[in-house]
Design a protein around this motif. Structure first.
Motif, mmCIF file in Angstrom:
data_model
loop_
_atom_site.group_PDB
_atom_site.id
_atom_site.type_symbol
_atom_site.label_atom_id
_atom_site.label_comp_id
_atom_site.label_asym_id
_atom_site.label_seq_id
_atom_site.Cartn_x
_atom_site.Cartn_y
_atom_site.Cartn_z
ATOM 1 N N VAL A 259 0.856 -1.185 0.000
ATOM 2 C CA VAL A 259 0.000 0.000 0.000
ATOM 3 C C VAL A 259 0.893 1.236 0.000
ATOM 4 N N VAL A 260 0.791 2.037 -1.068
ATOM 5 C CA VAL A 260 1.715 3.168 -1.242
ATOM 6 C C VAL A 260 0.986 4.501 -1.405
ATOM 7 N N GLY A 261 -0.348 4.522 -1.251
ATOM 8 C CA GLY A 261 -1.088 5.757 -1.473
ATOM 9 C C GLY A 261 -1.320 5.976 -2.962
ATOM 10 N N PRO A 262 -1.623 7.218 -3.357
ATOM 11 C CA PRO A 262 -1.926 7.493 -4.770
ATOM 12 C C PRO A 262 -0.813 7.006 -5.700
ATOM 13 N N LEU A 263 -1.183 6.114 -6.619
ATOM 14 C CA LEU A 263 -0.187 5.549 -7.522
ATOM 15 C C LEU A 263 0.389 6.605 -8.463
ATOM 16 N N GLN A 264 -0.397 7.636 -8.747
ATOM 17 C CA GLN A 264 0.084 8.683 -9.646
ATOM 18 C C GLN A 264 1.351 9.344 -9.103
ATOM 19 N N ASN A 265 1.494 9.359 -7.777
ATOM 20 C CA ASN A 265 2.658 10.015 -7.169
ATOM 21 C C ASN A 265 3.957 9.252 -7.418
ATOM 22 N N LEU A 266 3.840 7.973 -7.806
ATOM 23 C CA LEU A 266 5.036 7.164 -8.036
ATOM 24 C C LEU A 266 5.560 7.291 -9.467
ATOM 25 N N ILE A 267 4.683 7.774 -10.357
ATOM 26 C CA ILE A 267 5.052 7.838 -11.765
ATOM 27 C C ILE A 267 6.259 8.768 -11.934
ATOM 28 N N GLY A 268 7.251 8.265 -12.625
ATOM 29 C CA GLY A 268 8.465 9.054 -12.848
ATOM 30 C C GLY A 268 9.602 8.655 -11.941
ATOM 31 N N SER A 269 9.273 8.197 -10.722
ATOM 32 C CA SER A 269 10.331 7.788 -9.791
ATOM 33 C C SER A 269 10.402 6.273 -9.622
ATOM 34 N N THR A 270 9.325 5.577 -9.955
ATOM 35 C CA THR A 270 9.258 4.123 -9.826
ATOM 36 C C THR A 270 8.891 3.522 -11.177
ATOM 37 N N PRO A 271 9.677 2.554 -11.668
ATOM 38 C CA PRO A 271 9.331 1.958 -12.963
ATOM 39 C C PRO A 271 8.030 1.159 -12.865
ATOM 40 N N ILE A 272 7.083 1.436 -13.733
ATOM 41 C CA ILE A 272 5.818 0.718 -13.786
ATOM 42 C C ILE A 272 5.811 -0.107 -15.066
#
Length: 294
Positions: A145-158
Motif C-alpha cells: 500500500v503506497v497511497g496514490p499511484l500517480q505520485n510514483l510515476i516518474g520515480s518508480t518503474p511501472i
C-alpha cells in the motif's frame, strides 16, 4: 491430442520449451502434478532448456524454479521483465509515464481497483483483501500500500497496470481503455474475467521470447511454446511447435499447431512426451504358458 490444419509434418529437434504457468503448467489447484513434474525434469535431463513464461511476477514462480531445478532465464509480467535463473533482472519494459498516470485516474474515477506492477512488487493505493486473496492464490506477493499511484510515476518503474472489477464491467471498460491507450500500449486479458491489463506497445510473451531466442541463438523451429489464454497467442505463433491446452479458448486453440489435454489432465506432460521425450519402451508380450502333457 488434436492437430490444426497447419499440421506438423516433420520431426523437430527442440532446444527450448516455453511454458505458461496458470492453466498450463499448473492445474486448477495451482500446483504441478506428479506426471507433469516428471516430464519437465526428464526434458531438462536430456538437455532441453525449460523457460517459464507468465503474466505474473517472478516471485510467483520462485518455488517452481527451485522445485524443477531451472537454470534458464524466465519471462514474467506478460514479457515485460526477463529474469535470470538466479533472480537478476536481465531486461524490462515500462509503461509510458503519462499514459500510466492518465489510466490510473480514469479507472479509479469509475470505481475500478488498480494494481501497478513494478518488477517483483504489486503496488496499490489502498488494500483490497478480495483481489489480494485472488492473486495470492496464484502465488503472487502481498500488495504494498503506497497511497496514490500517480505520485510514483516518474520515480518508480511501472511495467504494467492491472485493472480489476466486476467481469461484465471489465468487458465494457476494455473497449474504453483501447481508445485511451491508442498507439502507446496494448490491452490484454490473461484468463481472469475480472481483470484486464495494460502493457507497453508491442509487449507480449511472444516479443520477449523472440528476444530471448535471438540472444540464445536458437531458431523458432527449435522452440515449443505451450499456453492456454489470449496472452499466450504470440508466443504460440512464434514457436515452431505451438501448443494450446484443452481448456483454452477457441482463439488460442486456433493459433496453435496442436491441442493437448487440459491442465487438469496433464496436457503439458502429453506435449513433452510426444515432442521432446523418447518413446517409452514397448512392453514385451507375456509368453503363453507351455502345455505339459500328463
Amino acid at each position: 491430442m488434436t492437430e490444426n490444419t497447419h499440421t506438423l509434418t516433420e520431426q523437430r529437434t527442440l532446444q527450448i520449451v516455453v511454458i505458461d504457468l496458470d492453466g498450463t503448467l499448473l492445474n486448477s489447484q495451482h500446483v504441478i502434478t506428479p506426471r507433469v513434474e516428471r516430464a519437465v525434469k526428464a526434458a531438462i535431463a536430456q538437455g532441453v532448456k525449460v523457460v517459464l513464461a507468465t503474466g505474473k511476477t517472478r516471485r510467483a514462480a520462485e518455488n517452481l524454479i527451485t522445485q524443477l531445478g531451472l537454470e534458464t532465464p524466465g519471462i514474467y509480467g506478460q514479457g515485460l521483465t526477463i529474469y535470470e535463473a538466479n533472480g537478476d533482472l536481465r531486461n524490462q519494459q515500462t509503461l509510458d509515464a503519462a499514459l500510466a498516470r492518465r489510466l490510473i485516474t480514469f479507472a479509479e474515477d469509475r470505481g475500478f481497483f488498480v494494481i501497478a506492477y513494478s518488477g517483483q512488487r504489486l503496488l496499490v493505493r489502498v488494500n483490497n483483501p478480495t483481489y489480494e486473496a485472488v492473486l495470492m492464490a496464484h502465488h503472487e506477493p502481498n500488495f504494498e500500500v503506497v497511497g496514490p499511484l500517480q505520485n510514483l510515476i516518474g520515480s518508480t518503474p511501472i511495467n504494467k497496470l492491472a485493472i480489476c472489477g466486476d467481469a461484465r464491467a471489465i468487458k465494457g471498460l476494455r473497449w474504453q481503455l483501447n481508445l485511451q491507450v491508442g498507439a502507446l500500449g496494448r490491452v490484454v486479458q490473461a484468463g481472469v474475467s475480472g481483470m484486464v491489463e495494460v502493457l507497453p506497445a508491442g509487449a507480449s510473451k511472444g516479443t520477449a521470447l523472440r528476444q530471448l531466442a535471438r540472444e540464445m541463438s536458437i531458431k523458432p523451429e527449435h522452440i515449443m511454446a505451450i499456453g492456454d489464454a489470449e496472452n499466450d497467442i504470440e508466443m504460440i505463433q512464434f514457436a515452431g511447435v505451438g501448443v494450446a491446452m484443452g481448456q483454452a479458448d477457441a482463439k488460442t486453440q486456433a493459433a496453435a499447431d496442436v491441442v493437448v489435454a487440459s491442465n487438469d489432465a496433464d496436457g503439458v506432460a502429453e506435449a513433452l512426451e510426444r515432442f521432446v521425450l523418447p518413446p517409452a519402451p514397448a512392453e514385451t508380450p507375456a509368453q503363453a504358458p507351455t502345455e505339459i502333457s500328463a
